[in-house]
Motif scaffolding. Sequence first.
Motif, PDB file in Angstrom:
ATOM      1  N   ASP A   1     -48.138 -11.520 -50.432  1.00  0.00           N
ATOM      2  CA  ASP A   1     -46.767 -11.673 -49.935  1.00  0.00           C
ATOM      3  C   ASP A   1     -46.651 -11.304 -48.457  1.00  0.00           C
ATOM      4  N   ILE A   2     -47.392 -12.028 -47.639  1.00  0.00           N
ATOM      5  CA  ILE A   2     -47.293 -11.850 -46.187  1.00  0.00           C
ATOM      6  C   ILE A   2     -45.861 -12.190 -45.781  1.00  0.00           C
ATOM      7  N   PRO A   3     -45.170 -11.311 -45.058  1.00  0.00           N
ATOM      8  CA  PRO A   3     -43.752 -11.549 -44.738  1.00  0.00           C
ATOM      9  C   PRO A   3     -43.541 -12.822 -43.915  1.00  0.00           C
ATOM     10  N   HIS A   4     -42.554 -13.597 -44.308  1.00  0.00           N
ATOM     11  CA  HIS A   4     -42.230 -14.809 -43.554  1.00  0.00           C
ATOM     12  C   HIS A   4     -41.888 -14.483 -42.107  1.00  0.00           C
ATOM     13  N   GLY A   5     -41.262 -13.331 -41.890  1.00  0.00           N
ATOM     14  CA  GLY A   5     -40.885 -12.957 -40.532  1.00  0.00           C
ATOM     15  C   GLY A   5     -42.084 -12.828 -39.609  1.00  0.00           C
ATOM     16  N   GLU A   6     -43.234 -12.384 -40.147  1.00  0.00           N
ATOM     17  CA  GLU A   6     -44.442 -12.267 -39.330  1.00  0.00           C
ATOM     18  C   GLU A   6     -45.099 -13.624 -39.102  1.00  0.00           C
ATOM     19  N   LEU A   7     -44.834 -14.564 -39.987  1.00  0.00           N
ATOM     20  CA  LEU A   7     -45.419 -15.901 -39.858  1.00  0.00           C
ATOM     21  C   LEU A   7     -44.573 -16.828 -38.993  1.00  0.00           C
ATOM     22  N   LEU A   8     -43.285 -16.529 -38.882  1.00  0.00           N
ATOM     23  CA  LEU A   8     -42.354 -17.430 -38.202  1.00  0.00           C
ATOM     24  C   LEU A   8     -42.824 -17.844 -36.808  1.00  0.00           C
ATOM     25  N   PRO A   9     -43.304 -16.913 -35.952  1.00  0.00           N
ATOM     26  CA  PRO A   9     -43.736 -17.339 -34.608  1.00  0.00           C
ATOM     27  C   PRO A   9     -44.979 -18.230 -34.619  1.00  0.00           C
ATOM     28  N   LEU A  10     -45.687 -18.279 -35.748  1.00  0.00           N
ATOM     29  CA  LEU A  10     -46.944 -19.022 -35.825  1.00  0.00           C
ATOM     30  C   LEU A  10     -46.795 -20.365 -36.533  1.00  0.00           C
ATOM     31  N   ILE A  11     -45.609 -20.663 -37.042  1.00  0.00           N
ATOM     32  CA  ILE A  11     -45.419 -21.908 -37.803  1.00  0.00           C
ATOM     33  C   ILE A  11     -45.538 -23.113 -36.873  1.00  0.00           C
ATOM     34  N   PRO A  12     -46.390 -24.087 -37.205  1.00  0.00           N
ATOM     35  CA  PRO A  12     -46.528 -25.301 -36.385  1.00  0.00           C
ATOM     36  C   PRO A  12     -45.417 -26.302 -36.719  1.00  0.00           C
TER      37      PRO A  12
ATOM     38  N   ALA B   1     -41.905 -28.528 -49.644  1.00  0.00           N
ATOM     39  CA  ALA B   1     -43.327 -28.843 -49.794  1.00  0.00           C
ATOM     40  C   ALA B   1     -44.032 -28.899 -48.445  1.00  0.00           C
ATOM     41  N   VAL B   2     -43.416 -29.572 -47.474  1.00  0.00           N
ATOM     42  CA  VAL B   2     -44.036 -29.658 -46.148  1.00  0.00           C
ATOM     43  C   VAL B   2     -44.021 -28.288 -45.475  1.00  0.00           C
ATOM     44  N   LEU B   3     -42.942 -27.542 -45.673  1.00  0.00           N
ATOM     45  CA  LEU B   3     -42.848 -26.204 -45.103  1.00  0.00           C
ATOM     46  C   LEU B   3     -43.929 -25.289 -45.675  1.00  0.00           C
ATOM     47  N   ALA B   4     -44.256 -25.455 -46.954  1.00  0.00           N
ATOM     48  CA  ALA B   4     -45.330 -24.656 -47.554  1.00  0.00           C
ATOM     49  C   ALA B   4     -46.659 -24.926 -46.849  1.00  0.00           C
ATOM     50  N   ASN B   5     -46.936 -26.195 -46.530  1.00  0.00           N
ATOM     51  CA  ASN B   5     -48.159 -26.513 -45.787  1.00  0.00           C
ATOM     52  C   ASN B   5     -48.153 -25.860 -44.408  1.00  0.00           C
ATOM     53  N   CYS B   6     -46.988 -25.867 -43.761  1.00  0.00           N
ATOM     54  CA  CYS B   6     -46.878 -25.228 -42.442  1.00  0.00           C
ATOM     55  C   CYS B   6     -47.098 -23.719 -42.549  1.00  0.00           C
ATOM     56  N   LEU B   7     -46.573 -23.120 -43.608  1.00  0.00           N
ATOM     57  CA  LEU B   7     -46.771 -21.683 -43.814  1.00  0.00           C
ATOM     58  C   LEU B   7     -48.244 -21.365 -44.078  1.00  0.00           C
ATOM     59  N   ALA B   8     -48.949 -22.275 -44.747  1.00  0.00           N
ATOM     60  CA  ALA B   8     -50.380 -22.063 -44.972  1.00  0.00           C
ATOM     61  C   ALA B   8     -51.136 -22.049 -43.643  1.00  0.00           C
ATOM     62  N   GLU B   9     -50.769 -22.955 -42.738  1.00  0.00           N
ATOM     63  CA  GLU B   9     -51.410 -22.977 -41.420  1.00  0.00           C
ATOM     64  C   GLU B   9     -51.063 -21.718 -40.629  1.00  0.00           C
TER      65      GLU B   9
ATOM     66  N   GLY C   1     -50.249 -18.888 -41.941  1.00  0.00           N
ATOM     67  CA  GLY C   1     -50.948 -17.799 -42.609  1.00  0.00           C
ATOM     68  C   GLY C   1     -52.410 -17.724 -42.209  1.00  0.00           C
ATOM     69  N   ALA C   2     -53.045 -18.889 -42.000  1.00  0.00           N
ATOM     70  CA  ALA C   2     -54.447 -18.900 -41.570  1.00  0.00           C
ATOM     71  C   ALA C   2     -54.594 -18.264 -40.194  1.00  0.00           C
ATOM     72  N   GLU C   3     -53.675 -18.576 -39.290  1.00  0.00           N
ATOM     73  CA  GLU C   3     -53.719 -17.975 -37.952  1.00  0.00           C
ATOM     74  C   GLU C   3     -53.436 -16.476 -38.026  1.00  0.00           C
ATOM     75  N   TRP C   4     -52.443 -16.094 -38.824  1.00  0.00           N
ATOM     76  CA  TRP C   4     -52.090 -14.677 -38.982  1.00  0.00           C
ATOM     77  C   TRP C   4     -53.276 -13.887 -39.527  1.00  0.00           C
ATOM     78  N   LEU C   5     -53.930 -14.429 -40.571  1.00  0.00           N
ATOM     79  CA  LEU C   5     -55.035 -13.720 -41.207  1.00  0.00           C
ATOM     80  C   LEU C   5     -56.249 -13.648 -40.284  1.00  0.00           C
ATOM     81  N   HIS C   6     -56.494 -14.716 -39.530  1.00  0.00           N
ATOM     82  CA  HIS C   6     -57.596 -14.712 -38.563  1.00  0.00           C
ATOM     83  C   HIS C   6     -57.408 -13.563 -37.568  1.00  0.00           C
ATOM     84  N   ARG C   7     -56.214 -13.460 -37.026  1.00  0.00           N
ATOM     85  CA  ARG C   7     -55.938 -12.389 -36.066  1.00  0.00           C
ATOM     86  C   ARG C   7     -56.065 -11.010 -36.720  1.00  0.00           C
ATOM     87  N   LYS C   8     -55.512 -10.876 -37.920  1.00  0.00           N
ATOM     88  CA  LYS C   8     -55.561  -9.591 -38.623  1.00  0.00           C
ATOM     89  C   LYS C   8     -57.006  -9.178 -38.897  1.00  0.00           C
ATOM     90  N   THR C   9     -57.828 -10.125 -39.339  1.00  0.00           N
ATOM     91  CA  THR C   9     -59.217  -9.814 -39.679  1.00  0.00           C
ATOM     92  C   THR C   9     -59.996  -9.361 -38.451  1.00  0.00           C
TER      93      THR C   9
END
Length: 563
Positions: free
Chosen positions: A340-351, A483-491, A493-501
Amino acid sequence: AAIPEDRRRIVEDAVLFRDPAAAARLAELAMATMDGAVAPAPAPRGGVEIAPPQARLETAVATGSATGLEGAVAEALDELRRQGRADADAALALLEGPLMAGLATVGEAFGAGRLFLPQVLKSAQVMKQASALLEPLIAARAADAGATAARKPKMLVATVKGDVHDIGKNIVATVMRCNGWDVADLGVMVECERILEHAREHDVDVVGLSGLITPSLDEMVRVAQAFEAAGLDIPLVVGGAAVSELHTAVKIAPAYSGIVACGGDASSMPGLCASLLPGPGRRVATATHAERQEKLRRLYAQSREPRIAPEAARARAAANGMPAPCVIAPRDPAVHVYRDIPHGELLPLIPWTMLLSGFGFKSAAAQRSAEALELLRDAKTFLAGLPLASGATLRVHGVSGIFPAWAEDETIHATIDGADVAITVARDLRTSGTGDCFADRLPRRGAAPGWIGMQAVCAGSGLDAVVEALGGSRGGYLAMVAAVLANCLAEAGAEWLHRKTVEAHWGGEGLGERPAPGYPACPDHALKRVIFDALGAERAIDARLTSSFMIVPEAATCCFLVR
């Protein structure tokens, strides 16, 4: 000629962002002023007479506005009853008359490029609402044995076995229904035998096959071979991110003596499919497609770039200067799970451009249009409103880990749970290529210890609950946005997790790259299994792999981290 004051004000409100509702009014104005469009019904003011109910129904569908829909349906039914029409006949007359006329206006405008996809989805939603009001009355017509409706052209759509991509398929189904087709949607991961059986049993006119990942192309070939073996000549239209006109001509079309056409954007599908209906038009289409595909096959044979030997490619890469191997030892190489990564942390990274492209806004100009801005507002409002009242939301989970690794030529050897796991990736073997391979970024055996990261993200595990809360139809406007927004959140999330790792567990300068299985750097989709097993991803992020290594649910990604 001067622009009327009321129209100028609508345009200025949208361009200058003076009113959140301006984009919707501009879309209605566009519908009202295009050739052959239906003028919107005037709003009632005092004693001013409003438009007749049937005209309001046509306008409701044409503009995608359900305001006053129930009242207009009731008034139109009463009007027809006073003319002596039975309930079933009156309901059918409204469905086949003003409602279909409004839908036809939308379909024609979309096909001509005067309307964008969100408006089509909204209009289809209004049509569905109106149909739901009329269906109980139309059902009574079934008792009348002498009543037979005119046959609509039939289309079957399905995402092939091993693939769960359905956004494009759902869009095509909606657009085709707006153009008067009877569309049977078999869903995702559909077996070849089921497609064949349905096509034959229901006498369909066109079969649409969809796929996102490259293994789906092989499955499309198998479907074509099955249709050939069964002696059918039903046209096949193939589409999806993995499909190209060239691949269709070279790989799929030779497997079938019938037509195999490559579908383009959703707006082109009604015209393409209409040309494939039985009759003289199909004979012309058959000859046209055969000629075009034969030309593509000849050009492909002539233009294939020769490949150089792997040894020569390695020498070329060395001559160009091999990258220094990354030997940064991670601070914490353990597997880490983020639920449950917060949407607020993903918002700046959404394409957001990805969302716009998914709805057909592909050019820079289109992405600045009033309709695109309205879509963005709808998507952002929807995201901000999660979770829904039912508790449904788009949950984003991630998992990552860093593993000891070294490389030899194009094979990376990672140590996972004490075992050596070989990961073979691609090298650029083109004559004009660089000879590069991302395995070159890892040290050789016996040198300083090297490391490779892996991660997986899923943003689709809550999508089914969201769609259910929105009414259960994946073809509805907000369901498609979700559905399309979920794909954007996945992208994101990938950027967020890359940075976190990198920042929290690895350290050092620079994030590096994220080569993903199925793409040119490592085209083997089976490498997703290596990542999933190393990370325990199925349990960690609520996702799984199909037999052809498609991640389920669709809004998910996995990749390597190379620095």
